[in-house]
Design a protein around this motif. Structure first.
Motif, PDB file in Angstrom:
ATOM      1  N   CYS A  35     -14.716  -0.550  -0.043  1.00 30.15           N
ATOM      2  CA  CYS A  35     -13.367  -0.377   0.492  1.00 30.15           C
ATOM      3  C   CYS A  35     -12.313  -0.869  -0.499  1.00 30.15           C
ATOM      4  O   CYS A  35     -12.584  -1.727  -1.334  1.00 30.15           O
ATOM      5  CB  CYS A  35     -13.207  -1.156   1.802  1.00 30.15           C
ATOM      6  SG  CYS A  35     -14.328  -0.631   3.114  1.00 30.15           S
TER       7      CYS A  35
ATOM      8  N   GLY B  35      -4.521   6.225   2.110  1.00 28.58           N
ATOM      9  CA  GLY B  35      -5.695   6.333   2.956  1.00 28.58           C
ATOM     10  C   GLY B  35      -6.204   7.751   3.068  1.00 28.58           C
ATOM     11  O   GLY B  35      -7.391   8.000   3.225  1.00 28.58           O
TER      12      GLY B  35
ATOM     13  N   ILE C  79       0.828  -1.199   0.000  1.00 29.29           N
ATOM     14  CA  ILE C  79       0.000   0.000   0.000  1.00 29.29           C
ATOM     15  C   ILE C  79       0.864   1.252   0.000  1.00 29.29           C
ATOM     16  O   ILE C  79       1.905   1.302   0.641  1.00 29.29           O
ATOM     17  CB  ILE C  79      -0.928   0.017   1.234  1.00 29.29           C
ATOM     18  CG1 ILE C  79      -1.833   1.252   1.203  1.00 29.29           C
ATOM     19  CG2 ILE C  79      -0.137   0.005   2.529  1.00 29.29           C
ATOM     20  CD1 ILE C  79      -2.881   1.270   2.273  1.00 29.29           C
TER      21      ILE C  79
ATOM     22  N   GLY D  79      -6.714  -2.995   5.664  1.00 30.90           N
ATOM     23  CA  GLY D  79      -5.711  -4.042   5.715  1.00 30.90           C
ATOM     24  C   GLY D  79      -6.366  -5.303   6.225  1.00 30.90           C
ATOM     25  O   GLY D  79      -6.909  -5.325   7.345  1.00 30.90           O
TER      26      GLY D  79
ATOM     27  N   PHE E 213       0.362  -2.849   9.715  1.00 27.60           N
ATOM     28  CA  PHE E 213      -1.026  -2.443   9.477  1.00 27.60           C
ATOM     29  C   PHE E 213      -1.360  -0.997   9.833  1.00 27.60           C
ATOM     30  O   PHE E 213      -2.463  -0.542   9.528  1.00 27.60           O
ATOM     31  CB  PHE E 213      -1.966  -3.373  10.261  1.00 27.60           C
ATOM     32  CG  PHE E 213      -2.157  -4.717   9.645  1.00 27.60           C
ATOM     33  CD1 PHE E 213      -3.153  -4.948   8.707  1.00 27.60           C
ATOM     34  CD2 PHE E 213      -1.326  -5.779   9.989  1.00 27.60           C
ATOM     35  CE1 PHE E 213      -3.328  -6.192   8.128  1.00 27.60           C
ATOM     36  CE2 PHE E 213      -1.492  -7.034   9.416  1.00 27.60           C
ATOM     37  CZ  PHE E 213      -2.486  -7.233   8.485  1.00 27.60           C
TER      38      PHE E 213
ATOM     39  N   THR F 295      -6.020  -4.385   0.947  1.00 30.76           N
ATOM     40  CA  THR F 295      -4.641  -4.827   0.795  1.00 30.76           C
ATOM     41  C   THR F 295      -4.369  -5.911   1.831  1.00 30.76           C
ATOM     42  O   THR F 295      -4.871  -5.846   2.959  1.00 30.76           O
ATOM     43  CB  THR F 295      -3.650  -3.669   0.995  1.00 30.76           C
ATOM     44  OG1 THR F 295      -3.878  -2.680  -0.002  1.00 30.76           O
ATOM     45  CG2 THR F 295      -2.212  -4.158   0.875  1.00 30.76           C
TER      46      THR F 295
ATOM     47  N   THR G 267      -9.216   2.562   3.047  1.00 33.62           N
ATOM     48  CA  THR G 267      -8.309   1.444   2.833  1.00 33.62           C
ATOM     49  C   THR G 267      -8.415   0.485   4.013  1.00 33.62           C
ATOM     50  O   THR G 267      -8.436   0.909   5.164  1.00 33.62           O
ATOM     51  CB  THR G 267      -6.854   1.914   2.695  1.00 33.62           C
ATOM     52  OG1 THR G 267      -6.445   2.580   3.899  1.00 33.62           O
ATOM     53  CG2 THR G 267      -6.711   2.866   1.516  1.00 33.62           C
TER      54      THR G 267
ATOM     55  N   PHE H 108      -3.158   1.759   7.342  1.00 28.44           N
ATOM     56  CA  PHE H 108      -4.502   1.630   6.787  1.00 28.44           C
ATOM     57  C   PHE H 108      -5.533   2.417   7.596  1.00 28.44           C
ATOM     58  O   PHE H 108      -5.343   2.693   8.775  1.00 28.44           O
ATOM     59  CB  PHE H 108      -4.904   0.155   6.740  1.00 28.44           C
ATOM     60  CG  PHE H 108      -3.994  -0.679   5.893  1.00 28.44           C
ATOM     61  CD1 PHE H 108      -4.090  -0.662   4.510  1.00 28.44           C
ATOM     62  CD2 PHE H 108      -3.028  -1.482   6.474  1.00 28.44           C
ATOM     63  CE1 PHE H 108      -3.241  -1.414   3.727  1.00 28.44           C
ATOM     64  CE2 PHE H 108      -2.183  -2.249   5.708  1.00 28.44           C
ATOM     65  CZ  PHE H 108      -2.289  -2.213   4.320  1.00 28.44           C
ATOM     66  N   ASP H 109      -6.637   2.720   6.934  1.00 31.45           N
ATOM     67  CA  ASP H 109      -7.737   3.361   7.650  1.00 31.45           C
ATOM     68  C   ASP H 109      -8.373   2.408   8.656  1.00 31.45           C
ATOM     69  O   ASP H 109      -8.791   2.831   9.740  1.00 31.45           O
ATOM     70  CB  ASP H 109      -8.813   3.823   6.655  1.00 31.45           C
ATOM     71  CG  ASP H 109      -8.307   4.881   5.694  1.00 31.45           C
ATOM     72  OD1 ASP H 109      -7.503   5.732   6.122  1.00 31.45           O
ATOM     73  OD2 ASP H 109      -8.693   4.847   4.514  1.00 31.45           O
TER      74      ASP H 109
END
Length: 275
Positions: free
Chosen positions: A51, A15, A10, A24, A86, A54, A22, A89-90
């Motif tokens: 979404c 994000g 990513i 994870g 991680f 990844t 995003t 990510f969002d």
């Protein structure tokens, strides 16, 4: 995760730039090693909820087996690795209440005295969710495109960590209720442990067998065609016992049903002998 799930890296700033959040995907060890279909089903459901997904290729175990065995220092090392993999990510989503609960509830305590990692663990915990909870509580998903070709009944097992640590109970049932041709038949005690308990079943197999035998009796009493749950450990434990006792109940992860991905055989059996 190199066996079952295709991975990609990513962009650290994605994000903030993308209108789509995003996610994870924390695949979990048991999904990766024994049931990759669950990971692909989770990806399908998350993509349909709007979404971008990844699967970090640096992820490993959440550390729960080591944590349950009392190896706190080793678990803290695993936790740091997961946080690093991680935190960009969002959201972090796992098709497992136990793994999600490990990250959400136990990582902050494990790393609380580490000035470099404490705040990072807290932030990761705040955005970590179990799959069905994320779909309903965060993404406001009320239905999926799944449908069954024939009238089918299912019963649902509430996994201990998902239920007691994350409050996951109504969410999977709300989604299952919207699937055409699916009837939910509740057990007498759907919230009672199946006897898996991670390392518990390995350390105390005789006690675990008594617990899972009581569970399979409750499952069989519903006369449901399907047994569903949100944790692979519980599902594998119950499926194995059901098969050894000669029951024909098919066992699947709830994500497979919600995503309409039921072409693969059920857990611990082909299901061909179901009446």
């Amino acid at each position: 995760m190199e066996r079952g799930i295709v991975v990609e890296e990513i962009d650290k700033g994605k994000g903030e730039q993308s209108a789509r959040p995003t996610v994870g995907l924390f695949v979990t060890c048991l999904v990766d090693l024994f049931r990759p279909t669950v990971g692909f089903a989770a990806i399908k459901l998350l993509e349909e909820s709007g979404c971008d997904i990844t699967v970090p290729n640096t992820q490993t175990c959440c550390g729960q087996p080591a944590y349950n065995a009392g190896h706190r220092n080793e678990t803290a090392a695993i936790a740091r690795q997961v946080v690093a993999a991680f935190e960009a990510f969002d959201y972090v989503v796992a098709p497992s209440g136990s793994c999600a609960a490990m990250i959400r509830h136990h990582y902050p305590a494990l790393l609380a005295d580490d000035p470099k990692w404490a705040a990072r663990a807290e932030k990761l915990a705040e955005k970590t969710h179990e799959l069905t909870s994320f779909l309903t509580d965060v993404r406001s998903v009320s239905t999926t495109a799944a449908a069954l070709p024939a009238r089918t009944s299912a019963t649902y097992h509430d996994s201990c960590s998902g239920l007691r640590e994350l409050g996951v109970k109504a969410q999977p049932r709300a989604l299952l209720a919207k699937i055409d041709n699916l009837e939910l038949k509740e057990m007498n005690d759907p919230e009672v442990c199946c006897g898996f308990g991670g390392t518990f079943c390995a350390k105390y197999p005789a006690i675990s067998e008594v617990i899972v035998s009581a569970k399979t009796k409750d499952i069989a009493g519903t006369e449901a065609d399907l047994l569903l749950a949100g944790d692979m450990g519980c599902l594998m434990n119950m499926a194995g016992r059901l098969r050894r006792e000669g029951h024909r109940t098919e066992v699947r992860h709830v994500a497979e049903i919600l995503a309409g991905m039921t072409d693969t055989p059920p857990i611990a059996g082909s299901g061909e002998d179901r009446s």
